[in-house]
Design a protein around this motif. Sequence first.
Motif, PDB file in Angstrom:
ATOM      1  N   PRO A 179      -9.800  -4.506  -2.976  1.00  0.00           N
ATOM      2  CA  PRO A 179      -9.241  -3.408  -3.790  1.00  0.00           C
ATOM      3  C   PRO A 179      -8.395  -2.436  -2.973  1.00  0.00           C
ATOM      4  O   PRO A 179      -7.424  -1.886  -3.486  1.00  0.00           O
ATOM      5  N   GLU A 180      -8.712  -2.247  -1.705  1.00  0.00           N
ATOM      6  CA  GLU A 180      -7.930  -1.305  -0.897  1.00  0.00           C
ATOM      7  C   GLU A 180      -6.530  -1.832  -0.573  1.00  0.00           C
ATOM      8  O   GLU A 180      -5.654  -1.063  -0.196  1.00  0.00           O
ATOM      9  N   PRO A 195      -4.368  -0.312  -4.127  1.00  0.00           N
ATOM     10  CA  PRO A 195      -5.089   0.843  -4.665  1.00  0.00           C
ATOM     11  C   PRO A 195      -4.612   1.270  -6.058  1.00  0.00           C
ATOM     12  O   PRO A 195      -5.387   1.825  -6.831  1.00  0.00           O
ATOM     13  N   LEU A 196      -3.368   1.002  -6.380  1.00  0.00           N
ATOM     14  CA  LEU A 196      -2.854   1.407  -7.689  1.00  0.00           C
ATOM     15  C   LEU A 196      -3.066   0.332  -8.750  1.00  0.00           C
ATOM     16  O   LEU A 196      -2.657   0.499  -9.896  1.00  0.00           O
ATOM     17  N   ASN A 197      -3.686  -0.760  -8.346  1.00  0.00           N
ATOM     18  CA  ASN A 197      -3.980  -1.882  -9.243  1.00  0.00           C
ATOM     19  C   ASN A 197      -2.726  -2.406  -9.935  1.00  0.00           C
ATOM     20  O   ASN A 197      -2.731  -2.702 -11.128  1.00  0.00           O
ATOM     21  N   GLU A 198      -1.659  -2.515  -9.170  1.00  0.00           N
ATOM     22  CA  GLU A 198      -0.406  -3.040  -9.711  1.00  0.00           C
ATOM     23  C   GLU A 198      -0.435  -4.566  -9.669  1.00  0.00           C
ATOM     24  O   GLU A 198      -0.941  -5.153  -8.727  1.00  0.00           O
ATOM     25  N   GLY A 199       0.118  -5.188 -10.664  1.00  0.00           N
ATOM     26  CA  GLY A 199       0.285  -6.629 -10.658  1.00  0.00           C
ATOM     27  C   GLY A 199      -0.954  -7.441 -10.952  1.00  0.00           C
ATOM     28  O   GLY A 199      -0.912  -8.671 -10.884  1.00  0.00           O
ATOM     29  N   GLY A 200      -2.056  -6.798 -11.267  1.00  0.00           N
ATOM     30  CA  GLY A 200      -3.285  -7.540 -11.554  1.00  0.00           C
ATOM     31  C   GLY A 200      -3.144  -8.438 -12.768  1.00  0.00           C
ATOM     32  O   GLY A 200      -3.618  -9.579 -12.768  1.00  0.00           O
ATOM     33  N   ARG A 225       0.853  -1.183   0.000  1.00  0.00           N
ATOM     34  CA  ARG A 225       0.000   0.000   0.000  1.00  0.00           C
ATOM     35  C   ARG A 225       0.892   1.237   0.000  1.00  0.00           C
ATOM     36  O   ARG A 225       2.075   1.167   0.300  1.00  0.00           O
ATOM     37  N   VAL A 226       0.286   2.358  -0.285  1.00  0.00           N
ATOM     38  CA  VAL A 226       1.042   3.613  -0.330  1.00  0.00           C
ATOM     39  C   VAL A 226       1.642   3.941   1.031  1.00  0.00           C
ATOM     40  O   VAL A 226       2.764   4.445   1.119  1.00  0.00           O
ATOM     41  N   ASP A 227       0.948   3.604   2.103  1.00  0.00           N
ATOM     42  CA  ASP A 227       1.414   3.948   3.449  1.00  0.00           C
ATOM     43  C   ASP A 227       2.251   2.847   4.099  1.00  0.00           C
ATOM     44  O   ASP A 227       2.612   2.957   5.259  1.00  0.00           O
ATOM     45  N   GLU A 228       2.596   1.784   3.359  1.00  0.00           N
ATOM     46  CA  GLU A 228       3.382   0.677   3.910  1.00  0.00           C
ATOM     47  C   GLU A 228       4.704   0.530   3.180  1.00  0.00           C
ATOM     48  O   GLU A 228       4.832   0.888   2.016  1.00  0.00           O
TER      49      GLU A 228
END
Length: 193
Positions: free
Chosen positions: A135-136, A139-144, A51-54
Amino acid sequence: MDGGAFGAGKAGGAFDPQAFIRQPQTILRFVSWVFSIVVFGSIVNEGYVNRVDEVEEHCIFNRNHNACNYGITVGVLAFLSCLLYLALDAYFPQISSVKDRKKAVLSDIGVSAFWAFLWFVGFCFLTNQWQASKPEDNPLNEGGDAARAAITFSFFSIFTWGCLAFLAFRRLGDINFQEEYNTLFPNSPSLLP
């Protein structure tokens, strides 16, 4: 291949790479090899996100590290298994003993069926964990796309390994025929070249 028996050329004869590459089990083994590379490569390359905050990365499959570990492990071991059995397929024409050929084919049946089962389990496990992903968590939908590729090629691998088991089973029938022929007609020339 002229005069070959049981999917093999003349025992002790020269190796024919063109005939080897044209064999159905060689083609399927190569395809299985590529599929295993896609599965473990896509998980290793894009299967871990954060995640963005991790700072710590987690597995894209529902943050379940076991799912990524299973996909990578099965992919790498299937890759190595394909290489091993490609080498056995290349060496198979050099095996003159019907009993040794039978052992090689029996191991091929068992290993191929086992891998088909492992890929089925992997497909179910990865699909279940992908469905449960939130989805949370990404959030950037990376690696889907990588996750979907791993799931898709796990599914395809079930059929390639299943077909390899079927081809080995057919080859076993040919070897059993040779063994019975040698028992019934011990003084006649062998069907094996």
